[in-house]
Scaffold this active site. Structure first.
Site, PDB file in Angstrom:
ATOM      1  CG  HIS A 140      -1.921   0.961   1.407  1.00  0.00           C
ATOM      2  ND1 HIS A 140      -1.673   2.275   1.765  1.00  0.00           N
ATOM      3  CD2 HIS A 140      -3.260   0.869   1.239  1.00  0.00           C
ATOM      4  CE1 HIS A 140      -2.825   2.929   1.814  1.00  0.00           C
ATOM      5  NE2 HIS A 140      -3.801   2.107   1.489  1.00  0.00           N
ATOM      6  CG  ASP A 217       0.472  -2.609   6.163  1.00  0.00           C
ATOM      7  OD1 ASP A 217      -0.451  -2.617   7.024  1.00  0.00           O
ATOM      8  OD2 ASP A 217       0.379  -2.026   5.070  1.00  0.00           O
ATOM      9  CD  GLN A 220      -6.805  -4.496   3.815  1.00  0.00           C
ATOM     10  OE1 GLN A 220      -7.728  -5.292   3.991  1.00  0.00           O
ATOM     11  NE2 GLN A 220      -7.035  -3.211   3.606  1.00  0.00           N
ATOM     12  CE  LYS A 243      -7.452  -0.326   6.108  1.00  0.00           C
ATOM     13  NZ  LYS A 243      -8.293   0.243   5.047  1.00  0.00           N
ATOM     14  CB  CYS A 381      -3.728   3.512  -1.485  1.00  0.00           C
ATOM     15  SG  CYS A 381      -4.892   4.836  -1.195  1.00  0.00           S
TER      16      CYS A 381
END
Lengths: 423, 150
Positions: A140, A217, A220, A243, A381
């Site tokens: 991202h 990261d 997600q 999220k 993104c």
């Protein structure tokens, strides 16, 4: 199931939810009752942000009604109550991530701020001229740009591990790019544009063999699978609360205390100091050192409630349900002429990214909205991913625990209608 | 017809499928690029000017049905016009597309442009509809920097 499920505890596949359980879960999300363009809302934009269960909404409401005060200062009852709630949320997030120490949980605004915090503190201390920071081609923008800025400032080089046509990191190239100049590796646990679940445990081991710490990261991944930072052995892990069924504006950075201690501050202000005179300031210890100013107290409380919501359902079962949906949706998309799936890795979480030969992603999104179906259209993104696959944008349907196969059938029917209108 | 079905008028769908003057132009005297960074739409508009007259016009690139059909319709209207007339046409189009969606359209005055009336109800798509038009204006002004809708 086409892919083996992650079952760190039981060692056997977790069962997806049955229809009755899903109906009960759906009732916990008030927003799913609204209609959209005279259709029941079908919300398939969960990778952008998930909806919020009753439990989280109540936690926010109750906090402001019954416990609102500033934290870490007052001696009065409400301040103690607010401090307990805020620090209690930190403990919940420690358990959620299985972090060794509660002080290793730093509340941020979200994954983006977590990455920037690491870049500005650890990065600026340890990355110098001639050094390298390694990312992958599927990151991202928020896991590219902070490192780009850091490298530009320090005279370091940003290296990029390439990906395959299926949307998986090329591990041979990743291994080749790791070297003694690599001062930090920053990896998406799960790609937001492709859904690929990266083999991060192996990639972390490979990085550590070269002496490079790893930031994961988890924006997600945290919504879709149990996270165990000790088992992963990552050095930093970031997530966004919104999220994973929590409020916006709150997230977590987990960082090994040994790495975070002794770093320069990120932002300066109240709560992050021990003492201030005009001559000298002594900084507070972890985690407060990195939480300058009044934090998002209610947000942290809401995030703690979201983590409990997921844990109560069984995070491995949430993941099993969503993998079943992705498998089912992927097969439906395969059956529609002119649909090209972007990202076809065998191990995917949450995301169906695709294009149609007859309609641009924006037109797909607009037409689906007419059927009450919310998807995302754009570059997500992740413009380097779009460039790799040679598309300006994709349409992305992304699932959460409350989505159903019937909703994916409606998506497929909507795409068939688009095909009849546009071709 | 209502909603998105009304947005995607038959004329729009037809121009999207078979865009007119959709080609690069090697002997163009002016070019300009238009891009919408939000969605990745990108078009180049080519003009061949003979004095202040638009002798030829074409466009090339990629975008959604609204941006592509608008670019296509634009090229069909501009050929043979003066640059002043082209600018006046843009003003007319822009005024229409940013007007209140409830206001009746003057179909006669707008001609082919009236098919984009449905875009008025979708503010985020106005940028799509005007993308190539902005590039055309930039080409007339001989600005060579890419035009952005942001």
């Amino acid at each position: 199931m086409s892919t083996p499920l992650k079952t760190p505890v039981a060692g056997r596949a977790a069962a997806p939810f049955d229809d009755l359980e899903i109906a009960r879960i759906r009732r916990e999300f008030p927003i799913l009752e609204i209609s959209c363009n005279d259709h029941p809302l079908i919300y398939l934009d969960n990778a952008a942000t998930s909806q919020k269960p009753h439990r989280v909404l109540c936690a926010l409401d109750a906090h402001y009604r019954q416990a609102n005060a500033n934290v870490h200062r007052g001696v009065h009852m409400l301040s103690e109550r607010a401090t307990d709630a805020y620090e209690g949320a930190r403990k919940k997030m420690r358990r959620f991530l299985n972090a060794p120490l509660t002080c290793e949980i730093i509340f941020t605004r979200g994954a983006t701020e977590g990455i920037n915090l690491v870049a500005q503190t650890y990065g600026r201390t340890h990355v110098g001229a001639g050094d390298e920071v390694l990312v992958t081609h599927m990151e991202h923008h928020s896991n590219i740009v902070p490192w780009q800025l850091l490298c530009a400032e320090k005279g370091a080089t940003l290296r990029v591990a390439p990906i395959t046509e299926q949307g998986e990191v090329r591990l041979d190239e990743y291994a080749r790019l790791l070297n003694e100049r690599t001062k930090l590796v920053a990896l998406a646990h799960v790609s937001n544009a492709l859904g690929t679940v990266n083999p991060v445990k192996r990639m972390i081991r490979m990085a550590h063999d070269q002496g490079a710490p790893v930031l994961l990261d988890g924006a997600q991944s945290a919504p879709h699978m149990p996270i165990d930072v000790r088992d992963l052995d990552c050095d930093f892990f970031v997530l966004s609360g919104h999220k994973m069924y929590g409020p916006t504006g709150i997230g977590v950075l987990y960082g090994r205390a040994a790495l975070l201690e002794g770093l320069p501050p990120y932002q300066a202000g109240g709560d992050m100091i021990l003492s201030v005179t005009f001559e000298k300031t002594t900084f507070n210890s972890l985690p407060h050192r990195y939480e300058a100013g009044t934090p998002h107290i209610a947000g942290a409380v809401g995030l703690g409630a979201a983590a409990e919501f997921m844990t109560a359902l069984g995070i491995d079962r949430i993941g099993a349900h969503e993998r079943e949906l992705v498998r089912y949706g992927s097969a439906l998309l395969d059956g529609i002429p002119g649909v090209r799936q972007i990202g076809t890795a065998p191990d995917r979480a949450g995301v169906l990214s695709f294009t149609m030969d007859c309609a641009h992603p924006h037109d797909i999104g607009q037409m689906l909205d007419e059927d009450g179906i919310a998807v995302r259209a754009g570059h997500h993104c992740a413009q380097p991913v779009m460039q790799f696959f040679g598309v300006p944008a994709t349409a992305r349907a992304s699932v959460a625990v409350y989505n159903t196969k019937q909703e994916l059938d409606a998506l497929a029917a909507g795409l068939e209608r688009i095909r009849s209108v546009f071709s | 017809m209502s909603g998105a079905r009304a947005l995607y008028e038959q004329v729009i769908l037809e121009h999207n499928k078979s865009p007119r003057n959709f080609r690069e132009m090697e002997d163009a005297t002016r070019t300009a690029e238009g891009m919408n960074p939000l969605c990745g739409d990108q078009f180049t508009v080519y003009l061949k000017l003979d004095g202040d007259k638009i002798a030829d016009v074409s466009f090339h690139g990629a975008g959604c049905a609204i941006s592509k059909s608008s670019a296509s319709v634009m090229t069909t209207l501009l050929k043979g016009k003066t640059t002043k007339e082209a600018e006046a046409l843009f003003v007319k189009f822009h005024k229409m597309i940013t007007s209140d969606p409830e206001t009746p359209l003057d179909d006669e005055a707008l001609g082919k442009l009236a098919v984009f009336g449905g875009v008025r109800a979708y503010p985020v798509r106005i940028k799509c509809a005007t993308l190539a038009w902005h590039a055309m204006l930039a080409a007339i002004d001989a600005k060579n920097d890419p035009v952005s809708t942001e």
